[in-house]
Design a protein around this motif. Structure first.
Motif, mmCIF file in Angstrom:
data_model
loop_
_atom_site.group_PDB
_atom_site.id
_atom_site.type_symbol
_atom_site.label_atom_id
_atom_site.label_comp_id
_atom_site.label_asym_id
_atom_site.label_seq_id
_atom_site.Cartn_x
_atom_site.Cartn_y
_atom_site.Cartn_z
ATOM 1 N N GLY A 34 0.807 -1.215 0.000
ATOM 2 C CA GLY A 34 0.000 0.000 0.000
ATOM 3 C C GLY A 34 0.835 1.259 0.000
ATOM 4 O O GLY A 34 1.720 1.433 -0.835
ATOM 5 N N THR A 35 0.589 2.136 0.978
ATOM 6 C CA THR A 35 1.278 3.419 1.038
ATOM 7 C C THR A 35 2.668 3.322 1.669
ATOM 8 O O THR A 35 3.395 4.307 1.700
ATOM 9 C CB THR A 35 0.443 4.422 1.852
ATOM 10 O OG1 THR A 35 0.119 3.839 3.117
ATOM 11 C CG2 THR A 35 -0.843 4.767 1.130
ATOM 12 N N LEU A 36 3.044 2.157 2.188
ATOM 13 C CA LEU A 36 4.313 2.009 2.895
ATOM 14 C C LEU A 36 5.478 1.763 1.936
ATOM 15 O O LEU A 36 5.299 1.187 0.857
ATOM 16 C CB LEU A 36 4.237 0.839 3.882
ATOM 17 C CG LEU A 36 3.245 0.966 5.032
ATOM 18 C CD1 LEU A 36 3.184 -0.339 5.816
ATOM 19 C CD2 LEU A 36 3.614 2.127 5.957
ATOM 20 N N SER A 37 6.667 2.156 2.368
ATOM 21 C CA SER A 37 7.879 1.772 1.654
ATOM 22 C C SER A 37 8.137 0.287 1.886
ATOM 23 O O SER A 37 7.538 -0.330 2.775
ATOM 24 C CB SER A 37 9.073 2.585 2.152
ATOM 25 O OG SER A 37 9.362 2.232 3.512
ATOM 26 N N LEU A 38 9.023 -0.305 1.116
ATOM 27 C CA LEU A 38 9.357 -1.708 1.296
ATOM 28 C C LEU A 38 9.889 -1.955 2.700
ATOM 29 O O LEU A 38 9.458 -2.904 3.382
ATOM 30 C CB LEU A 38 10.394 -2.150 0.264
ATOM 31 C CG LEU A 38 11.003 -3.547 0.479
ATOM 32 C CD1 LEU A 38 9.935 -4.628 0.462
ATOM 33 C CD2 LEU A 38 12.080 -3.821 -0.568
ATOM 34 N N GLU A 39 10.790 -1.104 3.149
ATOM 35 C CA GLU A 39 11.395 -1.297 4.475
ATOM 36 C C GLU A 39 10.333 -1.209 5.564
ATOM 37 O O GLU A 39 10.298 -2.015 6.500
ATOM 38 C CB GLU A 39 12.494 -0.256 4.691
ATOM 39 C CG GLU A 39 13.285 -0.411 5.971
ATOM 40 C CD GLU A 39 12.668 0.352 7.146
ATOM 41 O OE1 GLU A 39 12.949 -0.025 8.304
ATOM 42 O OE2 GLU A 39 11.899 1.306 6.882
ATOM 43 N N VAL A 237 0.763 2.267 10.108
ATOM 44 C CA VAL A 237 0.783 3.125 8.923
ATOM 45 C C VAL A 237 0.764 4.596 9.324
ATOM 46 O O VAL A 237 1.528 5.417 8.801
ATOM 47 C CB VAL A 237 -0.406 2.794 7.998
ATOM 48 C CG1 VAL A 237 -0.480 3.791 6.841
ATOM 49 C CG2 VAL A 237 -0.286 1.378 7.454
ATOM 50 N N ASN A 238 -0.098 4.946 10.266
ATOM 51 C CA ASN A 238 -0.162 6.342 10.692
ATOM 52 C C ASN A 238 1.133 6.779 11.370
ATOM 53 O O ASN A 238 1.584 7.906 11.196
ATOM 54 C CB ASN A 238 -1.344 6.550 11.641
ATOM 55 C CG ASN A 238 -1.583 8.014 11.953
ATOM 56 O OD1 ASN A 238 -1.690 8.837 11.052
ATOM 57 N ND2 ASN A 238 -1.657 8.349 13.234
ATOM 58 N N GLY A 239 1.755 5.870 12.140
ATOM 59 C CA GLY A 239 3.014 6.198 12.782
ATOM 60 C C GLY A 239 4.139 6.433 11.792
ATOM 61 O O GLY A 239 5.029 7.257 12.027
ATOM 62 N N GLU A 240 4.091 5.719 10.679
ATOM 63 C CA GLU A 240 5.113 5.883 9.652
ATOM 64 C C GLU A 240 4.898 7.149 8.832
ATOM 65 O O GLU A 240 5.832 7.877 8.525
ATOM 66 C CB GLU A 240 5.106 4.673 8.711
ATOM 67 C CG GLU A 240 5.688 3.413 9.304
ATOM 68 C CD GLU A 240 7.190 3.515 9.502
ATOM 69 O OE1 GLU A 240 7.889 4.027 8.605
ATOM 70 O OE2 GLU A 240 7.652 3.078 10.575
ATOM 71 N N LEU A 241 3.646 7.415 8.471
ATOM 72 C CA LEU A 241 3.357 8.458 7.491
ATOM 73 C C LEU A 241 2.685 9.693 8.085
ATOM 74 O O LEU A 241 2.496 10.683 7.384
ATOM 75 C CB LEU A 241 2.473 7.884 6.377
ATOM 76 C CG LEU A 241 3.058 6.645 5.661
ATOM 77 C CD1 LEU A 241 2.091 6.142 4.608
ATOM 78 C CD2 LEU A 241 4.409 6.955 5.045
ATOM 79 N N HIS A 242 2.299 9.625 9.372
ATOM 80 C CA HIS A 242 1.693 10.768 10.070
ATOM 81 C C HIS A 242 0.515 11.336 9.256
ATOM 82 O O HIS A 242 0.462 12.510 8.917
ATOM 83 C CB HIS A 242 2.733 11.853 10.331
ATOM 84 C CG HIS A 242 3.961 11.350 11.021
ATOM 85 N ND1 HIS A 242 3.961 10.924 12.337
ATOM 86 C CD2 HIS A 242 5.228 11.149 10.566
ATOM 87 C CE1 HIS A 242 5.175 10.516 12.675
ATOM 88 N NE2 HIS A 242 5.958 10.627 11.622
#
Length: 376
Positions: A34-39, A237-242
């Motif tokens: 989804g919206t996350l990077s691979l890492e 997801v929210n913690g990663e992308l705020h």
């Protein structure tokens, strides 16, 4: 390496090693991150493995592997995961506890597609899950999956498509309308008591409805472990992308009423999509609970919850609020807020599908409470 035909005896279904699972996650990340990077996606999957629902074998990673003759090496061809879940099965006025499995993350690399490998794998997984993680001499009640490739493929391999409908409202900043009851947002600490009440309500309803039916009725239990799994995904997801402000732990859903037996509440989870995706970012109402659905005032009460959900969706940077397989009462509440909204019958994505392991065939089974909380 020359690969065998899909019916080769040198193809085997195995439980993946940690190294194979990591390699599969790297491969399937383009479809599932989804919206996350691979890492970040790899860290999320590792984080989710340590939740109550999935730890200690709650999640099983399955792989179809090719083992060449006279060799101990094996090549992963395709893979998927299954998550053990609590289930209820009702027959003749009696409700029994059982085991269900949710199948997810089905993936076959492009170079192996069109050769029958995914079908071979999913068919073997379906058979293996019948006796997986149950007491000796017993069998699982059923398994479910949510197809994003329509209804035909999984039906050919044992999973019957069930009703897959939804209704939606746009995200909207709004205040409570005159005549609507007050709404309180739910926190993490509220969920255990409400889950217990919900399960009791489910058991009572299944007992009553099954007395006059010759069919089996099944349901998955929306217990705290299941809700925590959904919450952990969105929190990560929210913690990663705020993507939204404030503590999501204080905004897990909403409730109207304080007196047991007359309350209405819902849980929700947020799904953010990429800007280039056609699918909207959505606040999914994962479970709507109505303790006294026959009461006519419940339409207005549900409408108040939906207003709160619309406001929450807007504050979370989402596009819409969506409810799966709504009851007539819920549809009436949606129409109270917007008479033009319609129930959409999905034909391609998130097709709820069930494989039955009990007596008779899947045509003898009703799936109750087929809502978003069962998705995995």
């Amino acid at each position: 390496m020359d690969l065998p035909k899909h019916d080769s005896p040198h193809l085997h279904l195995v439980v993946a090693t940690p190294e194979e699972l990591l390699a599969q996650q790297n491969a399937n990340s383009t479809e599932w991150r989804g919206t996350l990077s691979l890492e970040a996606y790899l860290r999320r999957e590792e984080h989710l493995l340590d939740l109550p629902l999935t730890r200690n074998g709650g999640l099983t990673a399955w792989m179809l592997v090719y083992t060449p003759p006279d060799s101990e090496s094996r090549q992963v061809i395709s893979g998927c995961e299954s998550i053990k879940k609590r289930a209820l099965v009702a027959n003749g006025g009696k409700v029994e506890d059982g085991v269900a499995h949710g199948v997810a993350s089905v993936f076959c690399p492009p170079k192996f597609r069109g050769k029958g490998y995914a079908g071979r794998m999913i068919e073997e997984v379906g058979k293996r899950l019948e006796g997986w993680q149950v007491e000796e001499g017993k069998r699982s009640a059923f398994s479910v999956l949510f197809s994003d490739i329509g209804k035909e493929f999984y039906a050919r391999h044992g999973w019957k498509p069930f009703p897959s409908a939804h209704i939606a409202l746009p995200a909207k900043s709004t205040e409570r309308e005159r005549g609507m009851p007050a709404v309180r947002l739910l926190k993490d600490g509220d969920l255990a008591e409400l889950c217990e009440a919900d399960e009791g309500l489910m058991r009572g309803n299944l007992t009553r409805t099954s007395r006059s039916s010759s069919r089996s009725t099944v349901a998955m239990v929306p217990d705290p472990a299941t809700l925590q799994w959904h919450a952990a995904r969105e929190d990560f997801v929210n913690g990663e992308l705020h993507l939204c402000e404030g503590s999501l732990q204080d905004r897990r859903g909403a409730i109207v009423g304080d007196e047991a037996g007359s309350r209405v509440w819902c849980y929700w989870t947020r799904l953010w999509t990429k800007p280039q995706d056609e699918a909207p970012s959505t606040l999914h109402i994962t479970r709507l609970v109505i303790e006294d659905e026959e009461n006519p005032s419940k339409v207005n009460t549900i409408a108040a919850l939906l207003r709160a959900a619309q406001s929450e969706a807007k504050a979370s940077g989402l596009d819409e609020v969506q409810l799966w397989n709504p009851s007539e009462t819920a549809v009436a509440a949606f129409h109270q807020l917007d008479p033009k909204v319609e129930v959409v019958q999905r034909e391609k994505e998130s097709i709820a599908s069930l494989r039955w392991y009990g007596e008779g065939s899947w045509d003898d089974v009703d799936w109750a409470y087929n809502e978003k909380y069962g998705w995995c």
